[in-house]
Design an enzyme around this catalytic site. Structure first.
Site, PDB file in Angstrom:
ATOM      1  N   GLY A 145       5.326  -5.786  10.556  1.00 41.30           N
ATOM      2  CA  GLY A 145       5.686  -5.394  11.890  1.00 41.30           C
ATOM      3  C   GLY A 145       5.662  -3.971  12.124  1.00 41.30           C
ATOM      4  O   GLY A 145       5.937  -3.660  13.474  1.00 41.30           O
ATOM      5  N   ASP A 146       5.575  -3.064  10.992  1.00 43.83           N
ATOM      6  CA  ASP A 146       5.597  -1.708  11.624  1.00 43.83           C
ATOM      7  C   ASP A 146       4.654  -1.094  10.635  1.00 43.83           C
ATOM      8  O   ASP A 146       3.778  -1.613   9.900  1.00 43.83           O
ATOM      9  CB  ASP A 146       7.107  -1.254  11.115  1.00 43.83           C
ATOM     10  N   ASP A 147       5.032   0.314  10.252  1.00 41.22           N
ATOM     11  CA  ASP A 147       4.147   1.203   9.343  1.00 41.22           C
ATOM     12  C   ASP A 147       3.977   0.492   8.141  1.00 41.22           C
ATOM     13  O   ASP A 147       4.910   0.041   7.510  1.00 41.22           O
ATOM     14  CB  ASP A 147       4.554   2.579   9.271  1.00 41.22           C
TER      15      ASP A 147
END
Length: 475
Positions: free
Chosen positions: A250-252
């Site tokens: 959900g992120d980097d």
């Protein structure tokens, strides 16, 4: 003809020298990190009363086993083996000269009870918990001041059962910053390999204040809407090698950090000598590779090649802000393919919050010597937004051999940046239209020199990049 042949030979030799130099640079800090070390002593977690039924809490079993194995630290080290089963546990600490090894059907499961994740002091380079003032929860697997530690397996799994933490985050009911799955602090000779990490409450793999770190052949999975489930986060760490990993989160996918505002500036420990290769990633909320926004201790000498980024918000991203100080410089990113990425390249000079109101508003970051080359992308929303800071232009941003199939009629938006471009489609923004071939200033990744950008190898490079990209898109 002879002159042309001679020129070709010179270019070929030059290219080979550059590639060989990079190989040599990488090997300096990768060669001494073997993925496996023979341990003369080994025990199985069941010998300490652990039950792999997914219900029994095994924290004491892990703690007792590792306490026992500590007696072998000066006798060649030891291995703790986790067999097939579902092993519920709270946080536990590793020791030096230890291999934690998981069977292919073993799953270490994080307890859903937050009291089983101890509360510890904030990182000194952050000054507080990343999400909330004050302390933070300890990671599921934690280590402090270690040397020679390996976390590995036959693709066994570590599952943080993060959904309950994500709910607390969204409902604003957290008391402390969420925990990572694995965090090692002030440690050297660290290997994390051949494992699957699932559903981390927060970041997945976080080496901080570490050196000689190898992360390879890991898979990281979390729902695409899970908050802040960064994949691999080297933080104020040096001599780090990350290769052959798949991340869907959900992120980097991979993000390099080095401390937050005045705390990171004061702590003053940069992230440097970082080699990243052969990474495939998908993220709806972050970037395939990112820098910052916590970069106040500085980030430099980063080489990332062989990146495949699909179905993502950003491809390549640098995040910083006034008050950060520090620098991101000497970054070389090459051999990148993207498919269905909203924004291929983004450099942001006004990103993120501050830990408190004591930060120095005049502490401006230095963003310089960033080379991005040999990039191909299809189904790209916007080619790039590149924004510096008033009174703090970002410099020597070099784009070369970049070909993007862009949907927007305004593919580039640039301000307060300086740099060069060569063979960029669609044509780059005006601030980058000086030709790289006419200047020696573009960073070549060697850590000590710059180079003129060569003619693109459209046939071999583009076909080589597109083939694996299209294969991924067909899954």
């Amino acid at each position: 003809m002879k002159r042309s042949a001679s020129l070709f030979q010179v270019l070929l030799v030059f290219t080979t020298m550059v590639e060989t130099q990079w190989s040599t640079v990488s090997s300096i800090y990768c060669k001494d990190m073997p993925p496996n070390v023979y341990r003369p002593h080994s025990v199985t977690i069941t010998e300490f009363g652990a039950v792999g039924d997914g219900v029994t809490l095994n924290t004491k079993a892990f703690q007792n086993a590792i306490f026992y194995l500590n007696s072998f630290a000066d006798k060649g080290g030891a291995q703790l083996f986790v067999p097939a089963g579902r092993w519920l546990t709270g946080s536990f600490n590793l020791i030096s000269h230890l291999t934690l090894s998981l069977d292919k059907d073993a799953v270490i499961i994080g307890s859903p009870d937050s009291s089983h994740w101890p509360v510890i002091d904030p990182l000194p380079s952050y000054g507080r918990g990343r999400e909330l003032p004050g302390k933070r929860h300890q990671s599921l697997i934690f280590g402090l001041n270690l040397t020679d530690v390996i976390v590995t397996g036959a693709n066994g799994s570590i599952d943080g059962q993060g959904a309950i933490w994500w709910g607390w985050f969204r409902n604003h009911t957290l008391n402390y910053t969420r925990p990572h799955l694995v965090e090692l602090m002030y440690s050297t000779n660290v290997v994390i390999s051949n494992l699957t990490f699932k559903n981390s409450p927060f970041w997945n793999i976080h080496p901080v204040y570490c050196s000689q770190v190898l992360v390879q052949h890991v898979t990281i999975l979390a729902p695409l809407n899970s908050p802040n489930t960064d994949g691999i986060n080297p933080d104020s760490s040096t001599n780090v090698c990350i290769n052959h990993c798949y991340v869907r989160n959900g992120d980097d996918v991979i993000v390099i950090k080095s401390g937050w505002d005045e705390y990171g500036i004061s702590f003053g420990q940069p992230s440097s000598n970082i080699s990243i290769s052969d990474i495939t990633g998908e993220t709806r909320g972050g970037a395939g590779i990112a820098f910052g926004s916590e970069m106040s201790g500085g980030i430099s000498e980063v080489r990332a090649v062989g990146l495949r980024i699909v179905n993502s918000l950003h491809g390549i991203r640098i995040k910083t802000a006034p008050g950060r100080g520090g620098y991101v410089k000497n970054v070389y990113i090459a051999d990148v393919s993207m498919d269905n990425v909203s924004m291929a390249i983004r450099i942001t000079g006004n990103y993120g919050e501050h830990p408190d109101d004591k930060y120095d508003r005049t502490a401006l970051p230095v963003i310089s010597n960033i080379t991005i080359k040999d990039v191909v992308g299809i189904n790209i929303g916007v080619a790039g937004i590149l924004e510096g800071i008033q009174g703090d232009n970002f410099s020597n941003i070099c784009l070369s051999n970049v070909s993007l199939s862009v949907q927007s009629t305004h593919p580039w938006n640039c301000s307060l940046i300086e740099g060069y471009s060569n063979f960029v489609i669609p044509e780059s923004c005006e601030q980058l239209r000086s030709n790289c071939r006419q200047t020696p200033i573009c960073y070549d990744g060697s850590g000590s020199s710059a180079m003129r950008v060569q003619q693109p190898r459209h046939t071999s490079s583009t076909s080589r990049l597109l083939n694996p990209l299209l294969e991924l898109a067909s899954f």
